[in-house]
Design an enzyme around this catalytic site. Sequence first.
Site, PDB file in Angstrom:
ATOM      1  N   ARG A   1      68.729 -31.961 -77.714  1.00 55.10           N
ATOM      2  CA  ARG A   1      69.627 -30.872 -78.107  1.00 55.10           C
ATOM      3  C   ARG A   1      69.963 -30.988 -79.587  1.00 55.10           C
ATOM      4  O   ARG A   1      70.426 -32.044 -80.064  1.00 55.10           O
ATOM      5  CB  ARG A   1      70.903 -30.962 -77.271  1.00 55.10           C
ATOM      6  CG  ARG A   1      71.988 -29.971 -77.698  1.00 55.10           C
ATOM      7  CD  ARG A   1      71.728 -28.583 -77.136  1.00 55.10           C
ATOM      8  NE  ARG A   1      72.928 -27.755 -77.224  1.00 55.10           N
ATOM      9  CZ  ARG A   1      73.062 -26.751 -78.086  1.00 55.10           C
ATOM     10  NH1 ARG A   1      72.091 -26.451 -78.937  1.00 55.10           N
ATOM     11  NH2 ARG A   1      74.175 -26.041 -78.095  1.00 55.10           N
TER      12      ARG A   1
ATOM     13  N   GLN B   1      79.846 -34.712 -70.026  1.00 56.37           N
ATOM     14  CA  GLN B   1      80.455 -34.266 -71.275  1.00 56.37           C
ATOM     15  C   GLN B   1      79.421 -34.158 -72.390  1.00 56.37           C
ATOM     16  O   GLN B   1      79.492 -33.254 -73.223  1.00 56.37           O
ATOM     17  CB  GLN B   1      81.575 -35.228 -71.686  1.00 56.37           C
ATOM     18  CG  GLN B   1      82.499 -34.692 -72.765  1.00 56.37           C
ATOM     19  CD  GLN B   1      83.368 -33.539 -72.264  1.00 56.37           C
ATOM     20  OE1 GLN B   1      83.476 -33.302 -71.071  1.00 56.37           O
ATOM     21  NE2 GLN B   1      83.969 -32.812 -73.193  1.00 56.37           N
TER      22      GLN B   1
ATOM     23  N   GLU C   1      82.036 -47.105 -47.302  1.00 61.18           N
ATOM     24  CA  GLU C   1      82.326 -48.510 -47.003  1.00 61.18           C
ATOM     25  C   GLU C   1      83.691 -48.968 -47.528  1.00 61.18           C
ATOM     26  O   GLU C   1      83.865 -50.094 -47.974  1.00 61.18           O
ATOM     27  CB  GLU C   1      81.222 -49.424 -47.563  1.00 61.18           C
ATOM     28  CG  GLU C   1      79.812 -49.066 -47.142  1.00 61.18           C
ATOM     29  CD  GLU C   1      79.620 -49.063 -45.627  1.00 61.18           C
ATOM     30  OE1 GLU C   1      80.621 -49.061 -44.892  1.00 61.18           O
ATOM     31  OE2 GLU C   1      78.470 -49.029 -45.187  1.00 61.18           O
TER      32      GLU C   1
END
Length: 399
Positions: free
Chosen positions: A278, A347, A374
């Site tokens: 990006r 994020q 668990e």
Amino acid sequence: MSITAITADGRGSSVPDPEFRQILADVTAWVEGPGEAWAERIEADGVVPDALWDELVDRGFLALAAPRDLGGRGLSFVQWMGLMEVFSRSHASVRMIVHVVNGTWRAMNPFADDRQREQFVKPAVAGKLTVAFTLTEPGNGTGADITSTVRREGDMYLLTGRKHLITFGVRCDYWLLFARLAGSIGKEGTVALLVDRETPGVAVEDTSQTMGVHGTDHATLRFEDAPVPVDQRLGEEGEGLAVALGGFLTPSRISVAMSCVGLAQRAQQLAVAYATQRVTFGKPLATRQAIAFQLAENEADIEAAKALTLTAARAWQDGEASAPALSSMAKLTAVDMLTRVTDKALQVHGGVGYWKSMPIERVYRDARAQRFEEGTNEIQKTVIARDLLRRAAALDLEP
């Protein structure tokens, strides 16, 4: 590394390094290839198809952890954790299948007689029978808070009670179910029973609509004088909790901790790939210090949780008394780590990470389930504190 002695729960076995490396390579190739295709199909349809179960059986992935005399590959527990780390990067339902099937036999085998071993344990390892671990009850506290009861009439137990949050409780062949003798209190009255899915007097409610881990079925069960043959009891009367907690829960908590590690690695992998690809204002996101620091924190977090989990795995494999407390420490630490890592990974993606078209969305959603599996964090803290204070009392420490 040579094959060592095999115990009833398989913790002492191992396979030579070259064989293990090949198994690891096969699992990794499947997770990164066919496993991703299955993940997309599960998310689209909302179910785990029988064909996936069949493929996992055919590839031997459901018999990896069991000893060779039960039909498994004879991996040590630490070796098995190395594979769970990889499986957990796949779809959460794939991880759930291999985790449960490769673990349920641990509860059964140490308490099974020869007939039960042939009738139940070996077919479960081979993938011919699905056995659902059936402990938790609605309205009660921790799984050990059992109010489902049985009363004996001749060679039958009549079972009455409720269970819920039972993974594979809809599609299973047998429930490995824990109850207590009517009128009893404490662990001395508990029993472990293999209850046929087709037993009369049982009502099964499919409760599979969950936030994440799509495709894995869950059930709420009601029993009303359901007949269960006495010869389908594992161990003796009074050993029910030993079956539930000793053979299954400790290694299962360690396995869930390693599942957190694997899923966190997948979240980090997606975040790093997105941050390097990006571009904003002419530079990759990864060059921004704010993003790079988040990725660095994630990496350290993952490695720390992995190290503690492997410490717990070795302790259980070696039969050390510290294993139960370490399993809770590992699970507590790994779950909190996974929460932090997946939050930062999402994020890094920014707003687009919230869309279902992005793989990180499923990872983020599936990660939340690990906080319950668990035992909650609060249960893990209780186990750890109890062990800590017991050891302190034994040392008679002065303030």
